[in-house]
Design a protein around this motif. Sequence first.
Motif, PDB file in Angstrom:
ATOM      1  N   VAL A 172       5.422   6.659   1.719  1.00 50.33           N
ATOM      2  CA  VAL A 172       5.475   5.540   2.647  1.00 50.33           C
ATOM      3  C   VAL A 172       4.938   4.297   1.943  1.00 50.33           C
ATOM      4  O   VAL A 172       3.904   4.358   1.259  1.00 50.33           O
ATOM      5  N   ALA A 173       5.634   3.181   2.103  1.00 51.67           N
ATOM      6  CA  ALA A 173       5.175   1.882   1.619  1.00 51.67           C
ATOM      7  C   ALA A 173       4.885   1.003   2.828  1.00 51.67           C
ATOM      8  O   ALA A 173       5.720   0.866   3.717  1.00 51.67           O
ATOM      9  N   GLU A 174       3.686   0.450   2.864  1.00 48.27           N
ATOM     10  CA  GLU A 174       3.294  -0.443   3.956  1.00 48.27           C
ATOM     11  C   GLU A 174       2.923  -1.806   3.388  1.00 48.27           C
ATOM     12  O   GLU A 174       2.307  -1.882   2.324  1.00 48.27           O
ATOM     13  N   PRO A 175       3.255  -2.879   4.129  1.00 44.16           N
ATOM     14  CA  PRO A 175       4.075  -2.952   5.340  1.00 44.16           C
ATOM     15  C   PRO A 175       5.558  -2.906   4.974  1.00 44.16           C
ATOM     16  O   PRO A 175       5.911  -2.695   3.807  1.00 44.16           O
ATOM     17  N   MET A 176       6.414  -3.131   5.958  1.00 51.98           N
ATOM     18  CA  MET A 176       7.860  -3.107   5.728  1.00 51.98           C
ATOM     19  C   MET A 176       8.490  -4.491   5.834  1.00 51.98           C
ATOM     20  O   MET A 176       9.710  -4.620   5.775  1.00 51.98           O
ATOM     21  N   HIS A 205       0.878  -1.171   0.000  1.00 49.74           N
ATOM     22  CA  HIS A 205       0.000   0.000   0.000  1.00 49.74           C
ATOM     23  C   HIS A 205       0.912   1.217   0.000  1.00 49.74           C
ATOM     24  O   HIS A 205       1.675   1.426   0.943  1.00 49.74           O
ATOM     25  N   LEU A 206       0.846   2.019  -1.064  1.00 50.35           N
ATOM     26  CA  LEU A 206       1.735   3.152  -1.224  1.00 50.35           C
ATOM     27  C   LEU A 206       0.999   4.462  -0.952  1.00 50.35           C
ATOM     28  O   LEU A 206      -0.125   4.654  -1.412  1.00 50.35           O
ATOM     29  N   TYR A 207       1.653   5.352  -0.209  1.00 48.22           N
ATOM     30  CA  TYR A 207       1.129   6.683   0.081  1.00 48.22           C
ATOM     31  C   TYR A 207       2.168   7.696  -0.401  1.00 48.22           C
ATOM     32  O   TYR A 207       3.360   7.556  -0.111  1.00 48.22           O
ATOM     33  N   GLU A 208       1.726   8.721  -1.124  1.00 45.18           N
ATOM     34  CA  GLU A 208       2.699   9.664  -1.665  1.00 45.18           C
ATOM     35  C   GLU A 208       2.105  11.061  -1.795  1.00 45.18           C
ATOM     36  O   GLU A 208       0.931  11.225  -2.131  1.00 45.18           O
ATOM     37  N   LYS A 209       2.939  12.045  -1.504  1.00 46.80           N
ATOM     38  CA  LYS A 209       2.612  13.450  -1.768  1.00 46.80           C
ATOM     39  C   LYS A 209       3.836  14.079  -2.418  1.00 46.80           C
ATOM     40  O   LYS A 209       4.942  14.025  -1.866  1.00 46.80           O
ATOM     41  N   VAL A 210       3.652  14.660  -3.589  1.00 46.68           N
ATOM     42  CA  VAL A 210       4.737  15.333  -4.299  1.00 46.68           C
ATOM     43  C   VAL A 210       4.532  16.833  -4.156  1.00 46.68           C
ATOM     44  O   VAL A 210       3.441  17.352  -4.433  1.00 46.68           O
ATOM     45  N   HIS A 239      10.346   4.495   2.847  1.00 45.78           N
ATOM     46  CA  HIS A 239       9.751   5.812   3.107  1.00 45.78           C
ATOM     47  C   HIS A 239      10.703   6.942   2.736  1.00 45.78           C
ATOM     48  O   HIS A 239      11.923   6.797   2.811  1.00 45.78           O
ATOM     49  N   ILE A 240      10.105   8.047   2.325  1.00 47.19           N
ATOM     50  CA  ILE A 240      10.835   9.270   1.987  1.00 47.19           C
ATOM     51  C   ILE A 240      10.157  10.426   2.723  1.00 47.19           C
ATOM     52  O   ILE A 240       8.929  10.478   2.813  1.00 47.19           O
ATOM     53  N   VAL A 241      10.941  11.346   3.246  1.00 46.29           N
ATOM     54  CA  VAL A 241      10.387  12.565   3.836  1.00 46.29           C
ATOM     55  C   VAL A 241      11.046  13.763   3.169  1.00 46.29           C
ATOM     56  O   VAL A 241      12.196  13.692   2.734  1.00 46.29           O
TER      57      VAL A 241
END
Length: 393
Positions: A272-276, A175-180, A289-291
Amino acid sequence: MRTQVVIVGGGPSGLLLGQLLHCAGIENIIVERQSGDYVLGRIRAGVLEQVTMDLLKQAGVDKRARAEGLPHDGIELLFKGARHRIDLNGLTGGKQVTVYGQTEVTHDLMDARAAAGLTTIYNAAPVSLHDFDTASPRVRYQKDGATHEIACDFIAGCDGYHGISRASVPADALHLYEKVYPFGWLGVLADVPPLSHELIYANTPRGFALCSMRSATRSRYYVQVGTEERVENWSDDAFWNELRNRLDPEAREHLVTGPSLEKSIAPLRSFVAEPMRFGSLLLAGDAAHIVPPTGAKGLNLATADVGYLSRALEIFYREHSASALDRYSELCLRRVWKAERFSWWFTSLMHRFPDNGEFGQKIQEAELDYLVNSRAASTSLAENYVGLPLESF
């Protein structure tokens, strides 16, 4: 070949994991697709949380960081032409951060690994992961025209956002979450003395700026630019002039400029990629994950992952129990999402967004005014900036 843990990726997170596992008596091999010189030459962050310093100590590689690193007890926020100090040390009961370049951390870890005679395979490409959904995972790679394979108990994916580890996981298992973000950071590294002994974060109508350093004689500066900007369009003089325009009068007067050693533009994203964890494959750091760099969390999140993972593997081999490994993803992601929240908030507070206009700028300035004049708000910033503690399994 066979080992207990294959670490894919020889950057600072992979190297730190290898050193922590070695100290715990767990065999490991690092497989890195680039050369050692390439890994060492990457210019990255340099603000280390206390958790990271503690893990470097546990790995026996903190001596130079403590001798040469610059302890920081505070940061400065610049808005409406004036600077305001956030007392990190006073607001958090004595905690601080240490400015010590990621390149130097990598160098120290490489030296320690070489001194211990541990195996690192550089220029291994392509790398492929096999059977990590079974009890017999394997890592295959090519080097010098030959194909090699390493059998292992676990694979640690420490190979970054573009690496093979996360890409090897079936898409329907992620499950991928992203904000550019609609801007990037134009950064310059120069051998000039820092503008201030503490970092300056600037919010201005022209955009964000950051005055940072790597040592007492080497500085790192950034200005917010649009996503369409290109490095070749920015001469050194153009960069220094733009930075001056985003500083307060006193800072402009004391800014020392010089030729850039490195100049680059970094896009900003939250991811963020879930799970790890996927069977015998465990992701760590940028692979998961990237911040945005505003909160200085990238390297520190990676080291926290590695701290959790090394401890979970130590429990597995010592106690013959998978209970800690079963909680690895959960504990990491709890901390990851808190850091994602802080980095998103700090980025949203300090940068100029194209669609927000003058109203948005006024709202940011009002929030900053509240932040620096409210002990509760300043404490929240300080607690997150110095880093949240690791939880226990």
